[in-house]
Enzyme design. Structure first.
Site, short mmCIF file in Angstrom:
data_model
loop_
_atom_site.label_atom_id
_atom_site.label_comp_id
_atom_site.label_asym_id
_atom_site.label_seq_id
_atom_site.Cartn_x
_atom_site.Cartn_y
_atom_site.Cartn_z
N HIS A 196 61.44 17.81 32.69
CA HIS A 196 60.34 18.67 32.25
C HIS A 196 59.52 17.94 31.17
CE1 HIS A 196 58.55 22.49 30.55
NE2 HIS A 196 58.64 21.77 29.46
N GLU A 197 60.21 17.34 30.20
CA GLU A 197 59.49 16.65 29.13
C GLU A 197 58.77 15.41 29.64
OE1 GLU A 197 59.00 18.06 26.43
OE2 GLU A 197 60.53 19.62 26.60
N HIS A 215 55.56 16.34 31.01
CA HIS A 215 54.53 16.50 29.97
C HIS A 215 53.86 15.16 29.68
CE1 HIS A 215 54.66 20.63 28.82
NE2 HIS A 215 55.92 20.62 28.42
N GLU A 233 52.97 24.41 30.74
CA GLU A 233 54.43 24.51 30.75
C GLU A 233 54.94 24.76 32.16
OE1 GLU A 233 56.58 23.86 28.45
OE2 GLU A 233 54.98 23.43 27.03
#
Lengths: 197, 314
Positions: B150-151, B154, B228
């Site tokens: 997930h990061e 980003h 997100e």
């Protein structure tokens, strides 16, 4: 990623490059001539399994296909091993005689194409072929699917988490012309305890 | 054909994100046009104020963008770790980067027990991935991998840059309110009666700026929530394990609400880049529109969609 994909927060899954893998048999000959490392006959494909039955079925099919090859006369005679490492990645290990690098690469490629044909190509991480020299030092040539490049990985025998960088750089020099070697050293990530090594 | 369906982008999300960014742009253009219109109407020299606000606002945004990695690490009290210090963490990041074919970011660990993770840095060359001891302790390797994916998404989506540019408008509008207020206080007497229109102008600029600030604030929060969701989605597609990310989300947000708020408030400046928001507001419906992160239910629902997509028949 394109500008629009960045702006909209979309990641395109990266498709694997498969063709450069076939340069391996001739590189193995070159490696033996220059450094004395011979193939152990074992190689593996590493991928990140997708949860759910669809992927499990494909994995089962591939395994059966390779095992069927092993049963045939003239085949390697050894079944395929499947292991899962500490990080959740699956390794399919194929074992052959040490002079059958061609057959080994064909086996590995069968795994690749099975995943790619079922559109799970982005899950492929790397392929690893193991080598050993007379003093029992081990060396792996790792193929990165997404980059289409190889890099050497040489764990120091008996020492945990230490790699023999001198040997790795020597191999890089030796194989520079036969294989596409990964130039970005930061991407030579270690595969400690990889099955078949 | 199935390649496209299995890894297809979420069209709904794309549309909503585009609409949000379009509205932000619209507010920005409208704001500038209105200010210019007002000034030429009043023949006023309030241009200096706006110029200063732009320079200040742009300057702050640029500095925070340029030093985002250092600022965030310092604020979180995190320290960069080598592969020797954290072999497992590095191994997970190594594999994810090889899967996604991206540069490996630096890896840092924050010694707090708050279970969280964030990624920052203006581009992939300067990116830092940070996890707290708390999240390492609570999650198993699969779940931690989901969080890191997930990061990394980003980083791939350049979210720090996108959010900084998006916030620029709010920063400038906020500064204008402040500057206009001060010049009203101190400069009002000097200008005196020579231009009554100019005297009127300052409160109008203040009012408009305050309004723009409020609207853009809400839009930025909305954009942050969509990004997100986009990172959740890309992360789950990368690992092929939406369920691991779902269980990580549940674990993290479960323990988030148990921890007393006083400790959590220290984490507020970093909130927008966190994996799960550390600061919770009471009252669900109102909290949602002010929140930088979508609700847990929403995130789980979207991940369930990814799961169905990945499990499609051949």
């Amino acid at each position: 990623m394109g500008f629009l994909d960045t702006l909209l927060g979309r990641t395109k899954p990266v498709q694997p490059k498969l063709d450069d893998l076939f340069a391996l048999p001739s590189a193995a000959v070159q490696l033996e001539a220059a450094t004395g490392f011979t193939p152990t006959g074992s190689g593996s494909v590493c991928f990140r399994a997708v949860e759910g039955k669809t992927f499990a079925d494909i994995q089962k099919d591939v395994r059966e296909l390779l095992d069927m090859d092993a049963d045939k006369p003239g085949g390697g005679g050894l079944p395929v091993e499947v292991t899962k490492d500490d990080y959740g990645f699956t390794w399919l290990v194929s074992n052959h005689m040490s002079d059958e690098v061609d057959a080994l690469v064909t086996d590995l490629h069968a795994v690749n194409s099975a995943l790619v044909d079922n559109n799970f190509g982005p899950q492929l991480l790397c392929t690893m072929v193991a080598f050993r020299d007379e003093t029992h030092r081990t060396l792996a040539l790792v193929y990165l699917y997404k980059r289409g490049t190889f890099y050497p990985f040489a764990p120091v025998p008996g020492r945990q988490d230490r790699r023999d960088n001198a040997l790795e750089l020597q191999v890089k020099g030796v194989l520079g012309e036969d294989l596409k070697i990964e130039q970005d050293l930061a991407r030579w990530f270690p595969v400690w305890g990889a099955p078949g090594l | 054909m199935a390649t496209r369906t299995r890894y297809a982008p979420d069209r709904g999300l794309t549309v909503r994100m585009t609409a949000t960014m379009f509205l932000l742009g619209l507010v920005f253009v409208g704001f500038v046009a209105l200010i210019i219109g007002l000034m030429s109407y009043a023949h006023a020299s309030a241009g200096a104020i706006i110029f200063i606000a732009l320079v200040f606002g742009g300057g702050t945004a640029f500095i925070s963008l340029f030093y985002s990695d250092k600022i965030a690490l310092a604020a979180a009290g995190a320290r960069e770790v080598t592969p020797q210090q954290e072999p497992e963490l590095h191994a997970i990041v190594d594999r994810l980067c090889a899967l996604a074919d991206m540069d490996k970011p630096r890896v840092a660990v924050a010694p707090t027990d708050l279970p969280n993770a964030f990624a920052t840095g203006r581009n992939s060359k300067h990116a830092v991935l940070c996890v707290t001891r708390g999240i390492q302790r609570r999650l198993d390797n699969d779940e931690l991998e989901g969080v890191l994916a997930h990061e990394l998404s980003h980083v791939a989506h350049k979210d720090v840059q996108v959010m900084t540019y998006a916030s620029l408008l709010a920063i400038v509008a906020g500064l204008l309110v402040r500057f206009a207020f001060y010049s009203e206080l101190f400069g009002g007497g000097r200008r005196g009666g020579n231009n009554s229109q100019a005297a009127l102008l300052i409160p109008i600029i203040m009012l408009v700026s305050a309004l723009v600030y409020a609207i853009s604030f809400l839009l930025i929060r909305m954009l942050s929530r969509y990004r997100e969701l986009a990172a959740d989605r890309s992360g789950a597609l990368l690992t092929g394990q939406p369920a691991a990310l779902m269980s990580a989300l549940q674990k993290v947000s479960g323990s988030m609400s148990q921890i007393p708020t006083r400790d959590l408030r220290q984490a507020e400046p970093l909130n927008a880049f966190f994996f799960a928001p550390a600061v919770k507001l009471n009252g669900q419906s109102l909290a949602n529109i002010f929140s930088t992160h979508p609700s847990l239910e929403r995130r789980l629902k979207e991940l369930e969609k990814v799961r169905q997509q990945l499990g499609q028949e051949r």
